[in-house]
Scaffold this motif. Structure first.
Motif, PDB file in Angstrom:
ATOM      1  N   VAL A 294       0.852  -1.183   0.000  1.00  0.00           N
ATOM      2  CA  VAL A 294       0.000   0.000   0.000  1.00  0.00           C
ATOM      3  C   VAL A 294       0.891   1.237   0.000  1.00  0.00           C
ATOM      4  O   VAL A 294       1.796   1.365   0.830  1.00  0.00           O
ATOM      5  CB  VAL A 294      -0.932   0.002   1.235  1.00  0.00           C
ATOM      6  N   LYS A 295       0.643   2.152  -0.930  1.00  0.00           N
ATOM      7  CA  LYS A 295       1.516   3.313  -1.118  1.00  0.00           C
ATOM      8  C   LYS A 295       0.749   4.620  -0.933  1.00  0.00           C
ATOM      9  O   LYS A 295      -0.465   4.672  -1.113  1.00  0.00           O
ATOM     10  CB  LYS A 295       2.127   3.293  -2.523  1.00  0.00           C
ATOM     11  N   ASP A 296       1.511   5.641  -0.598  1.00  0.00           N
ATOM     12  CA  ASP A 296       0.948   6.984  -0.619  1.00  0.00           C
ATOM     13  C   ASP A 296       0.756   7.403  -2.065  1.00  0.00           C
ATOM     14  O   ASP A 296       1.526   7.020  -2.952  1.00  0.00           O
ATOM     15  CB  ASP A 296       1.878   7.957   0.095  1.00  0.00           C
ATOM     16  N   TRP A 297      -0.248   8.230  -2.329  1.00  0.00           N
ATOM     17  CA  TRP A 297      -0.609   8.508  -3.718  1.00  0.00           C
ATOM     18  C   TRP A 297       0.277   9.545  -4.398  1.00  0.00           C
ATOM     19  O   TRP A 297       0.292   9.635  -5.623  1.00  0.00           O
ATOM     20  CB  TRP A 297      -2.074   8.954  -3.784  1.00  0.00           C
ATOM     21  N   ILE A 298       0.966  10.358  -3.653  1.00  0.00           N
ATOM     22  CA  ILE A 298       1.895  11.311  -4.261  1.00  0.00           C
ATOM     23  C   ILE A 298       3.310  10.760  -4.267  1.00  0.00           C
ATOM     24  O   ILE A 298       3.978  10.729  -5.311  1.00  0.00           O
ATOM     25  CB  ILE A 298       1.844  12.671  -3.541  1.00  0.00           C
ATOM     26  N   TYR A 299       3.771  10.298  -3.115  1.00  0.00           N
ATOM     27  CA  TYR A 299       5.161   9.869  -3.014  1.00  0.00           C
ATOM     28  C   TYR A 299       5.398   8.469  -3.565  1.00  0.00           C
ATOM     29  O   TYR A 299       6.535   8.079  -3.813  1.00  0.00           O
ATOM     30  CB  TYR A 299       5.624   9.957  -1.556  1.00  0.00           C
ATOM     31  N   ASN A 300       4.322   7.696  -3.729  1.00  0.00           N
ATOM     32  CA  ASN A 300       4.399   6.377  -4.357  1.00  0.00           C
ATOM     33  C   ASN A 300       5.409   5.468  -3.654  1.00  0.00           C
ATOM     34  O   ASN A 300       6.068   4.656  -4.291  1.00  0.00           O
ATOM     35  CB  ASN A 300       4.753   6.504  -5.845  1.00  0.00           C
ATOM     36  N   ARG A 301       5.520   5.651  -2.324  1.00  0.00           N
ATOM     37  CA  ARG A 301       6.364   4.765  -1.538  1.00  0.00           C
ATOM     38  C   ARG A 301       5.496   3.887  -0.672  1.00  0.00           C
ATOM     39  O   ARG A 301       4.510   4.340  -0.080  1.00  0.00           O
ATOM     40  CB  ARG A 301       7.317   5.580  -0.656  1.00  0.00           C
ATOM     41  N   THR A 302       5.851   2.611  -0.610  1.00  0.00           N
ATOM     42  CA  THR A 302       5.097   1.685   0.226  1.00  0.00           C
ATOM     43  C   THR A 302       5.095   2.171   1.672  1.00  0.00           C
ATOM     44  O   THR A 302       6.126   2.593   2.196  1.00  0.00           O
ATOM     45  CB  THR A 302       5.717   0.283   0.159  1.00  0.00           C
ATOM     46  N   ILE A 303       3.932   2.131   2.296  1.00  0.00           N
ATOM     47  CA  ILE A 303       3.825   2.584   3.693  1.00  0.00           C
ATOM     48  C   ILE A 303       4.444   1.537   4.611  1.00  0.00           C
ATOM     49  O   ILE A 303       4.027   0.373   4.631  1.00  0.00           O
ATOM     50  CB  ILE A 303       2.361   2.844   4.075  1.00  0.00           C
ATOM     51  N   ASN A 304       5.461   1.962   5.307  1.00  0.00           N
ATOM     52  CA  ASN A 304       6.096   1.124   6.327  1.00  0.00           C
ATOM     53  C   ASN A 304       6.522   2.037   7.474  1.00  0.00           C
ATOM     54  O   ASN A 304       6.193   3.229   7.480  1.00  0.00           O
ATOM     55  CB  ASN A 304       7.276   0.340   5.749  1.00  0.00           C
ATOM     56  N   GLN A 305       7.279   1.482   8.414  1.00  0.00           N
ATOM     57  CA  GLN A 305       7.614   2.278   9.592  1.00  0.00           C
ATOM     58  C   GLN A 305       8.398   3.538   9.231  1.00  0.00           C
ATOM     59  O   GLN A 305       8.180   4.611   9.797  1.00  0.00           O
ATOM     60  CB  GLN A 305       8.424   1.428  10.575  1.00  0.00           C
ATOM     61  N   GLY A 306       9.294   3.431   8.246  1.00  0.00           N
ATOM     62  CA  GLY A 306      10.078   4.590   7.858  1.00  0.00           C
ATOM     63  C   GLY A 306       9.274   5.634   7.118  1.00  0.00           C
ATOM     64  O   GLY A 306       9.273   6.821   7.488  1.00  0.00           O
ATOM     65  N   SER A 307       8.549   5.230   6.087  1.00  0.00           N
ATOM     66  CA  SER A 307       7.790   6.199   5.292  1.00  0.00           C
ATOM     67  C   SER A 307       6.623   6.773   6.080  1.00  0.00           C
ATOM     68  O   SER A 307       6.213   7.914   5.844  1.00  0.00           O
ATOM     69  CB  SER A 307       7.275   5.535   4.005  1.00  0.00           C
TER      70      SER A 307
END
Length: 609
Positions: free
Chosen positions: A462-475
């Motif tokens: 699952v990713k944020d829609w702008i940053y396109n990074r998978t949601i994890n503890q860091g992001s």
């Protein structure tokens, strides 16, 4: 529990404090009433008004075996107390320092600024029925006994010796029990005020006598009182302060058994270590740790049961059982349990719960950590981890850990341990259910199920829609991920959508603060088209990113809120059923019922994450 209720002379109580016959159990909080509050107390006593009951606990038994300390300002150091003060610390400390102690009263102003000094009473004002005892008669002077003004440049009054006190017509309240001082004061006063018309005699027979002969009702608990009762009584009477919990009581108990061990210091170091490694556990409380200790200590007693007595020891963490813990019990399990809570924090992070405010139930950490200690490294085996995960989500989504849950903790430890070794499903798993209509009422973080579903929506890629990074503890931290509306509130209000549906968790998903600001109040069809340009990706890519949030993109492209809502409701129910490992009976918004059945492989895969 037995007790007496005598009436004691205030003078006797204060002298018992001075001699160390009355001391504080070490679980009592520090004292500091401000000057205004002390003056009000002294005025009430000078007028003969009741100021409340004092409660003490007789010493001299194993049940009443606490570390002790003198009341603040008391001169005693090594005396063995006859009684411990449970209720009345603020009042008696104030009265001791003001009326008997020879050192300055250690107080503060209403804003907390330190003030040290002495209390006086104006003789004429104390006898005037038109004047107020608190405002006009009793006053406080700094420790040099000199009143100054104009930024301390001008001396307004000086009470630094008896001659000056008499000249000013004031009496030091810390001398009311000193008969030699009062006799000398009386002689010199009459010599200095031959025309006083017996004013001093009226003062000695009136306000001073009220103060020096004041009676205090006392409840004296016997030393047969159980520790649990002490804890309960303290909570009931200490309504003006912080409620006593078992941690404070054990702190005093352990300190009495070992002068080298301070439970609070030990816990503070352990929590610092836990939180430094797992910030999600920053809300962990000392009583949580003790509950887990009690679970493990009582489990050991059960495992060691030889069958010689009729009653099998139970696994328990109720207050009365925690209060029976010994220092040896604590030291036996504390290190393993510290590691287990660190493990539990990682387990929680693996469920996509990254902040302590998003933790569904802090209380569920207690059995989780205890289970880790009981299972050891077996808890990390893939099949075992899958079962523990099902148990965890059953508790969260079944909303089973609110209120008094000590009995469930004990049952979970025993039943989950048996389950992973081939036994039956724990009661928490078997009895958990989720009512589909609950989705319509989950609107804020006040609910554990709301927090749980929020975490479930981050499972997978699952990713944020702008940053396109998978949601994890860091992001999650980097991009300030939080739960936000899919169909914006303002757009829904304009479209006439029922606000109860708009605020439901069905219409919310985890995205960054930047994405949420970009969406603003735009229609979904508009922001979906614009997101691709903003993220510099293709329309297909942004559609895939949105779809990973359990959203049917075509419903957004047509701004069809109701079709979107019904579809996503079913998708969230699928997530819930997958996490709990059991089907959920669902219905659409129009009341048509159907059973959602889930592929067993999907349940296994999801539960193993």
């Amino acid at each position: 529990m037995s007790f007496d209720s005598p009436i004691r002379d205030l003078e006797t109580l204060l002298k018992d404090i001075d001699a160390g016959k009355i001391q504080l159990p070490d679980f009592q909080r520090p004292w500091k009433w401000d000057v205004d509050r002390i003056r009000s107390l002294l005025a009430s006593i000078a007028k003969g008004f009741p100021v409340g009951v004092v409660m003490t606990l007789e010493t001299g038994s194993d049940e009443v075996n606490f570390a002790v300390r003198p009341l603040s300002g008391a001169r005693t150091s090594n005396a063995t107390p006859h009684f411990l003060l449970l209720d009345g610390q603020q009042r008696l400390t104030s009265l001791y320092q003001s009326l008997l102690g020879q050192e300055p009263v250690d107080s503060c102003d209403p804003r907390g600024k330190v003030m040290r000094g002495y209390f006086y009473i104006r003789i004429d004002a104390s006898l005037d029925p038109d004047l107020d005892m608190e405002d006009d008669a009793i006053f406080f002077v700094k420790e040099d006994r000199v009143v100054r003004a104009n930024f301390d440049r001008d001396v307004v009054a000086d009470f630094s010796d008896m001659e000056k006190e008499i000249a000013a017509g004031v009496f030091p309240l810390n001398k009311i029990f000193d008969t030699s001082y009062t006799r000398k004061y009386s002689r010199q006063f009459h010599n200095s005020h031959p025309d006083s018309d017996n004013m001093l005699d009226d003062f000695f027979d009136g306000p001073l006598k009220q103060l020096s002969e004041y009676k205090v009702p006392v409840i004296e608990l016997s030393n047969t009182t159980k520790r649990e009762a002490v804890c309960t009584v303290f909570e009931k009477v200490n309504t003006g302060g912080v409620a006593l919990n078992v941690f404070e009581l054990l702190t005093a108990t352990f300190a009495a058994g070992s002068a080298d061990f301070r439970l609070n210091d030990d816990w503070t170091a352990r929590k610092k270590k836990i939180v430094s490694l797992r910030p999600v556990l920053s809300g962990l409380e000392n009583t949580d740790f003790l509950q887990a200790i009690s679970l493990l200590a009582s489990r050991k007693r059960r495992l060691n049961y030889s069958g010689e007595s009729e009653k099998v020891p139970g696994i328990t963490c109720k207050r009365k059982d925690i209060l029976k813990l010994s220092l040896d019990d604590y030291l036996e399990w504390a290190d393993r349990l510290t590691d287990a809570f660190i493990w539990a924090g990682q387990f929680i992070n693996n469920q996509f719960i990254f902040r302590h405010q998003d933790l569904p139930y802090r209380t569920q950490l207690v059995p989780l950590a205890a289970i880790r200690v009981a299972l050891g490294t077996d808890a990390d085996l893939q099949g075992v981890a899958r079962l523990i995960t099902r148990w965890y989500w059953s508790g969260v989504l079944g909303e089973l850990y609110g209120g008094a849950v000590e009995t469930r903790f004990a049952r979970d430890l025993e039943e989950v341990e048996a389950w992973v070794r081939g036994g039956n499903e724990p009661g928490t798993v078997a009895g958990a259910s989720f009512n589909p209509d609950r989705l319509l009422t989950l609107r804020t973080r006040n609910s554990a199920a709301y927090k749980g579903i929020y975490a479930l929506t981050m499972r997978g890629d699952v990713k944020d829609w702008i940053y396109n990074r998978t949601i994890n503890q860091g992001s999650y931290q980097d991009f300030a991920i939080d739960i936000h509306h899919i169909f914006p509130q303002k757009w829904c209000a304009t479209a006439g959508i029922d606000n109860a549906l708009v605020q439901s968790i069905v219409n919310k998903t985890p995205i960054s603060s930047s994405t949420n600001r970009f969406i603003s109040a735009k229609a979904p069809s508009r922001y979906v088209a614009e997101l691709a340009a903003r993220a510099q990706i293709t329309a297909e890519e942004i559609h895939a990113s949105i779809a990973a949030h359990q959203i049917e993109v075509p419903h957004l492209l047509t701004d069809d809120f109701h079709a979107f809502f019904e579809d996503r409701r079913h998708r969230l129910l699928n997530l819930i059923a997958s996490a709990m490992g059991k089907p959920v009976l669902t219905s659409d918004l129009y009341g048509r019922d159907d059973f959602e059945l889930f592929d067993e492989a999907e349940l296994i895969e999801s539960g193993a994450e």
